[in-house]
Design a protein around this motif. Structure first.
Motif, mmCIF file in Angstrom:
data_model
loop_
_atom_site.group_PDB
_atom_site.id
_atom_site.type_symbol
_atom_site.label_atom_id
_atom_site.label_comp_id
_atom_site.label_asym_id
_atom_site.label_seq_id
_atom_site.Cartn_x
_atom_site.Cartn_y
_atom_site.Cartn_z
ATOM 1 N N LEU A 1 0.960 -1.173 -0.030
ATOM 2 C CA LEU A 1 0.050 -0.208 0.056
ATOM 3 C C LEU A 1 1.003 1.276 0.366
ATOM 4 C CD1 LEU A 1 -2.890 -0.858 2.603
ATOM 5 C CD2 LEU A 1 -2.887 -0.821 -0.157
ATOM 6 N N GLY A 2 1.829 1.403 -0.132
ATOM 7 C CA GLY A 2 2.891 1.968 0.119
ATOM 8 C C GLY A 2 3.140 2.733 0.859
ATOM 9 N N GLY A 3 3.586 2.235 1.934
ATOM 10 C CA GLY A 3 3.705 2.896 3.420
ATOM 11 C C GLY A 3 2.171 3.070 4.669
ATOM 12 N N TYR A 4 1.037 2.713 3.698
ATOM 13 C CA TYR A 4 0.038 3.238 5.337
ATOM 14 C C TYR A 4 0.221 1.565 6.197
ATOM 15 C CZ TYR A 4 -5.016 2.435 6.949
ATOM 16 O OH TYR A 4 -5.981 2.037 7.248
ATOM 17 N N SER A 5 -0.493 1.811 7.554
ATOM 18 C CA SER A 5 -0.222 1.114 8.578
ATOM 19 C C SER A 5 -2.259 1.545 9.215
ATOM 20 C CB SER A 5 0.611 0.486 9.090
ATOM 21 O OG SER A 5 0.198 -0.386 10.095
ATOM 22 N N ARG B 1 -6.351 7.057 1.196
ATOM 23 C CA ARG B 1 -4.777 6.024 2.092
ATOM 24 C C ARG B 1 -4.993 5.835 0.806
ATOM 25 N NH1 ARG B 1 -4.149 10.168 5.955
ATOM 26 N NH2 ARG B 1 -4.720 10.550 7.337
ATOM 27 N N PHE B 2 -5.704 4.514 -0.415
ATOM 28 C CA PHE B 2 -5.223 3.505 -0.991
ATOM 29 C C PHE B 2 -5.223 4.077 -2.701
ATOM 30 C CE2 PHE B 2 -8.327 2.536 2.831
ATOM 31 C CZ PHE B 2 -7.333 2.355 3.910
ATOM 32 N N TRP B 3 -4.063 3.162 -2.610
ATOM 33 C CA TRP B 3 -4.081 3.845 -4.073
ATOM 34 C C TRP B 3 -5.364 1.896 -5.021
ATOM 35 C CZ3 TRP B 3 -2.638 -0.657 -6.856
ATOM 36 C CH2 TRP B 3 -1.881 -1.574 -6.727
ATOM 37 N N THR B 4 -5.264 1.677 -4.154
ATOM 38 C CA THR B 4 -5.335 -0.064 -5.246
ATOM 39 C C THR B 4 -7.181 0.541 -5.877
ATOM 40 O OG1 THR B 4 -7.088 -1.183 -2.858
ATOM 41 C CG2 THR B 4 -4.681 -1.386 -3.437
ATOM 42 N N PRO B 5 -7.553 -0.264 -6.565
ATOM 43 C CA PRO B 5 -8.306 -0.498 -7.555
ATOM 44 C C PRO B 5 -10.175 -0.516 -7.166
ATOM 45 C CG PRO B 5 -7.379 -0.688 -9.139
ATOM 46 C CD PRO B 5 -6.636 -0.523 -7.877
ATOM 47 N N TYR C 1 -3.650 -9.270 -5.325
ATOM 48 C CA TYR C 1 -2.920 -9.164 -6.535
ATOM 49 C C TYR C 1 -3.091 -9.835 -7.698
ATOM 50 C CZ TYR C 1 0.758 -7.238 -9.244
ATOM 51 O OH TYR C 1 1.508 -6.351 -10.048
ATOM 52 N N VAL C 2 -3.341 -9.457 -8.739
ATOM 53 C CA VAL C 2 -3.062 -10.506 -9.754
ATOM 54 C C VAL C 2 -2.270 -10.260 -11.481
ATOM 55 C CG1 VAL C 2 -4.659 -11.335 -11.584
ATOM 56 C CG2 VAL C 2 -5.700 -10.905 -9.993
ATOM 57 N N ARG C 3 -0.879 -10.953 -10.616
ATOM 58 C CA ARG C 3 0.082 -11.321 -11.128
ATOM 59 C C ARG C 3 -0.350 -9.876 -13.169
ATOM 60 N NH1 ARG C 3 3.517 -15.926 -13.231
ATOM 61 N NH2 ARG C 3 1.169 -16.856 -14.345
ATOM 62 N N GLY C 4 0.405 -9.154 -13.438
ATOM 63 C CA GLY C 4 0.595 -8.356 -14.973
ATOM 64 C C GLY C 4 -0.943 -7.632 -14.561
ATOM 65 N N ARG C 5 -1.776 -7.641 -13.607
ATOM 66 C CA ARG C 5 -2.904 -6.687 -14.210
ATOM 67 C C ARG C 5 -3.657 -5.980 -12.193
ATOM 68 N NH1 ARG C 5 -7.300 -8.690 -17.117
ATOM 69 N NH2 ARG C 5 -8.372 -6.847 -16.504
ATOM 70 N N PRO C 6 -2.372 -4.704 -12.241
ATOM 71 C CA PRO C 6 -2.749 -4.649 -11.254
ATOM 72 C C PRO C 6 -4.458 -3.429 -11.118
ATOM 73 C CG PRO C 6 -0.863 -3.266 -12.396
ATOM 74 C CD PRO C 6 -1.405 -4.209 -13.482
ATOM 75 N N ASP C 7 -5.010 -3.534 -12.425
ATOM 76 C CA ASP C 7 -6.331 -2.505 -12.353
ATOM 77 C C ASP C 7 -6.825 -3.831 -10.807
ATOM 78 O OD1 ASP C 7 -5.377 -4.619 -15.151
ATOM 79 O OD2 ASP C 7 -7.730 -4.492 -15.172
ATOM 80 N N LEU C 8 -6.771 -5.086 -11.364
ATOM 81 C CA LEU C 8 -7.982 -5.730 -10.263
ATOM 82 C C LEU C 8 -7.408 -6.210 -9.143
ATOM 83 C CD1 LEU C 8 -8.069 -8.720 -12.993
ATOM 84 C CD2 LEU C 8 -9.308 -6.695 -12.574
ATOM 85 N N THR C 9 -6.587 -5.085 -8.685
ATOM 86 C CA THR C 9 -6.127 -4.692 -6.868
ATOM 87 C C THR C 9 -7.262 -4.841 -5.812
ATOM 88 O OG1 THR C 9 -3.464 -4.336 -7.877
ATOM 89 C CG2 THR C 9 -3.960 -4.703 -5.762
#
Length: 326
Positions: free
Chosen positions: A12-16, A61-65, A37-45
């Motif tokens: 998550l890039g440092g989030y806790s 706080r979260f980058w995940t889609p 996390y799906v390999r090669g598909r960060p858009d599905l994280t």
């Protein structure tokens, strides 16, 4: 799929989540942050978060889609993670997990929900990612280390004959927390005893003190040891410290990218063996970061089931080592 706090923070890039900083138990269950996390598909994280993390989500706080602030137990966290996986339009044959951080009740939910999938241990892969620190991570580790040392110097300055080991540990805790560190532990010796537990033992004039402490700064651990004396050291103590420092420098001289990890450990061990004090010395170098004794692992000893597998690997830029001579 990650289920450890350190993996979640890294991904998550440092989030806790600070609510569970000191204890992850709640009710009859515990906090379980799940990253998918799906390999090669960060858009599905996806990040499956605790219900209380909805406020963090509102602050971006979260980058995940996909973010689902829905869990309250280990089992419902996994149920939502499985539902996310099953809803993806991708073939599911292998799912990586962290076995040491997957509670048995949530593991059962995972196996029942993905009964045709093979579950593989990806702990080493995650460790290899975390072993190479970014410049921002290195800055956090340096800051954590410098704040721990500053806390120790302040504790030594406050030390006086009659103070107990427990009082000195409490002083160090105060100093670390005053410097915005999360105090984790202090192993302390005083006088001729090598017992490192806090106790009612009072320090006396002439006692040698050792403070070995870990403090976290934004999740990254400053893990250091410093020594002092109640009074002034004599020439014998200065000679002993110089002998230890010589061993340290022999090992440190080997630390650079491209060198086999085992060369650092061997250099320290060889220097310790060559010392006239060798019967009383122990040498160890290990990695550090978000986790104590993180990769690289340079010896067969320690909390890992993969004995010495970094001894034959080359050190890489961005790796961090703790070099210790006892």
């Amino acid at each position: 799929m990650t289920t450890s706090r350190q993996a979640a923070q890294y991904m998550l890039g440092g989030y806790s989540f600070p609510f569970f900083d000191h204890r992850d138990a709640i009710g009859l269950s515990r906090y379980l942050p799940v990253m998918v996390y799906v390999r090669g598909r960060p858009d599905l994280t996806a990040y499956i978060a605790h219900r209380l993390e909805k406020h963090e989500h509102q602050l971006g706080r979260f980058w995940t889609p996909v973010v689902r602030t829905v869990s309250g137990t280990t089992t419902d966290a996994m149920e939502h993670a499985v539902a996310h996986l099953r809803g993806l339009d991708v073939p599911l044959r292998r799912v990586g997990i962290e076995p040491a951080y997957l509670p048995s009740d949530s593991a059962a939910v995972l196996r029942d929900g993905l009964e045709n999938c093979t579950l593989l241990d990806v702990s080493q892969a995650l460790e290899r990612l975390r072993a190479r620190k970014s410049p921002a991570e290195l800055a956090l580790l340096r800051e954590a280390s410098e704040r721990v040392v500053a806390s120790m110097l302040a504790t030594f300055a406050a030390c006086a004959p009659g103070k107990t080991k427990s009082e000195l540990v409490a002083q160090l805790r105060h100093e670390e927390e005053h410097r915005d560190l999360t105090f984790e532990y202090c192993l302390i010796t005083a006088g001729a005893s090598l017992n490192r537990a806090a106790s009612a033992q009072p320090v006396q004039a002439g006692d040698i003190l050792s403070l070995d402490s870990g403090g976290r700064y934004r999740g990254y651990i400053g893990d250091l040891c410093r020594m002092g004396i109640v009074g002034e050291p004599d020439s014998e103590l200065e000679d002993l410290l110089a002998a230890v420092d010589a061993i340290q420098q022999k090992a440190r001289g080997k630390v650079r990218a491209g060198v086999r990890g085992g060369e650092v450990q061997s250099a320290g061990e060889d220097a310790a063996t060559a010392s006239p004090l060798f019967r009383h010395l122990e040498f160890l170098a290990h990695g550090m970061g978000l986790v104590q004794h993180e990769a690289p692992w340079l010896t067969a000893h320690g909390p890992i089931p993969y004995a010495a597998h970094d001894a034959e690997r080359e050190l890489e830029a961005g790796m961090v080592l703790s070099v210790e001579t006892t």
